[in-house]
Design a protein around this motif. Structure first.
Motif, mmCIF file in Angstrom:
data_model
loop_
_atom_site.group_PDB
_atom_site.id
_atom_site.type_symbol
_atom_site.label_atom_id
_atom_site.label_comp_id
_atom_site.label_asym_id
_atom_site.label_seq_id
_atom_site.Cartn_x
_atom_site.Cartn_y
_atom_site.Cartn_z
ATOM 1 N N UNK A 195 40.809 7.668 -38.146
ATOM 2 C CA UNK A 195 41.103 6.356 -37.584
ATOM 3 C C UNK A 195 41.802 5.466 -38.605
ATOM 4 N N UNK A 196 41.385 5.569 -39.881
ATOM 5 C CA UNK A 196 42.042 4.806 -40.941
ATOM 6 C C UNK A 196 43.485 5.230 -41.135
ATOM 7 N N UNK A 197 43.759 6.521 -41.009
ATOM 8 C CA UNK A 197 45.137 7.025 -41.108
ATOM 9 C C UNK A 197 46.014 6.495 -39.995
ATOM 10 N N UNK A 198 45.472 6.436 -38.790
ATOM 11 C CA UNK A 198 46.242 5.875 -37.676
ATOM 12 C C UNK A 198 46.510 4.393 -37.890
ATOM 13 N N UNK A 199 45.528 3.674 -38.428
ATOM 14 C CA UNK A 199 45.712 2.250 -38.711
ATOM 15 C C UNK A 199 46.727 2.052 -39.828
ATOM 16 N N UNK A 200 46.702 2.921 -40.848
ATOM 17 C CA UNK A 200 47.675 2.828 -41.938
ATOM 18 C C UNK A 200 49.095 3.073 -41.419
ATOM 19 N N UNK A 201 49.239 4.023 -40.503
ATOM 20 C CA UNK A 201 50.564 4.266 -39.924
ATOM 21 C C UNK A 201 51.027 3.078 -39.083
ATOM 22 N N UNK A 202 50.106 2.411 -38.417
ATOM 23 C CA UNK A 202 50.464 1.215 -37.648
ATOM 24 C C UNK A 202 50.920 0.094 -38.577
ATOM 25 N N UNK A 203 50.232 -0.062 -39.719
ATOM 26 C CA UNK A 203 50.649 -1.061 -40.714
ATOM 27 C C UNK A 203 52.031 -0.708 -41.250
ATOM 28 N N UNK A 204 52.259 0.564 -41.564
ATOM 29 C CA UNK A 204 53.568 1.012 -42.056
ATOM 30 C C UNK A 204 54.668 0.676 -41.072
ATOM 31 N N UNK A 205 54.418 0.925 -39.818
ATOM 32 C CA UNK A 205 55.426 0.677 -38.789
ATOM 33 C C UNK A 205 55.697 -0.819 -38.638
ATOM 34 N N UNK A 206 54.644 -1.639 -38.658
ATOM 35 C CA UNK A 206 54.806 -3.077 -38.483
ATOM 36 C C UNK A 206 55.488 -3.738 -39.677
ATOM 37 N N UNK A 207 55.301 -3.178 -40.878
ATOM 38 C CA UNK A 207 55.888 -3.782 -42.077
ATOM 39 C C UNK A 207 57.130 -3.039 -42.556
ATOM 40 N N UNK A 208 57.636 -2.105 -41.773
ATOM 41 C CA UNK A 208 58.855 -1.343 -42.069
ATOM 42 C C UNK A 208 58.727 -0.550 -43.361
ATOM 43 N N UNK A 209 57.581 0.078 -43.564
ATOM 44 C CA UNK A 209 57.358 0.902 -44.740
ATOM 45 C C UNK A 209 57.951 2.285 -44.562
ATOM 46 N N UNK A 210 58.127 2.982 -45.692
ATOM 47 C CA UNK A 210 58.677 4.334 -45.613
ATOM 48 C C UNK A 210 57.567 5.377 -45.442
ATOM 49 N N UNK A 211 56.357 5.090 -45.957
ATOM 50 C CA UNK A 211 55.240 6.020 -45.793
ATOM 51 C C UNK A 211 53.928 5.266 -45.966
ATOM 52 N N UNK A 212 52.847 5.874 -45.480
ATOM 53 C CA UNK A 212 51.507 5.304 -45.623
ATOM 54 C C UNK A 212 50.512 6.449 -45.639
ATOM 55 N N UNK A 213 49.422 6.241 -46.375
ATOM 56 C CA UNK A 213 48.383 7.271 -46.430
ATOM 57 C C UNK A 213 47.048 6.634 -46.788
#
Length: 105
Positions: free
Chosen positions: A35-53
């Protein structure tokens, strides 16, 4: 009328076996990490990041865990770290996530 001890022991064992799933219910570390990984990917997408983990997760209580995550960027701040609080909703529901404590370098 007396009840034999074996009947009492058998009734107690049956009661504990049927109640065991309710005692064991809680949020596992692997479910919190997912669930934390899915939330991190949502943060990445909202902030235009290149990767999240997710870097690590630790359980606070039976129904709550905190995961530490980081997102990487190609411009501006190169790395932001943040916490994701994962709480177990009612039984059968997916865990709820709340990102917080953003620190960017």
């Amino acid at each position: 009328m007396s009840i034999p001890k074996t009947a009492i022991v058998t009734a107690a064992a049956i009661t504990l076996m049927t109640a065991a799933p309710t005692f064991a219910a809680g949020l596992s570390i692997s479910a919190a990490a997912q669930a934390g990984g899915q939330a991190a990917q949502a943060v990445r997408k909202q902030t235009h990041g290149s990767s999240a983990r997710v870097t690590r997760c630790s359980r606070i209580s039976s129904g709550k865990a905190v995961c530490h995550a980081e997102a990487h960027y190609t411009s501006g701040a190169k790395r932001c770290t943040f916490d994701v609080t994962v709480t177990q909703a009612s039984k059968g529901q997916r865990p709820r996530t709340t990102p917080s404590n953003f620190v960017c370098y």
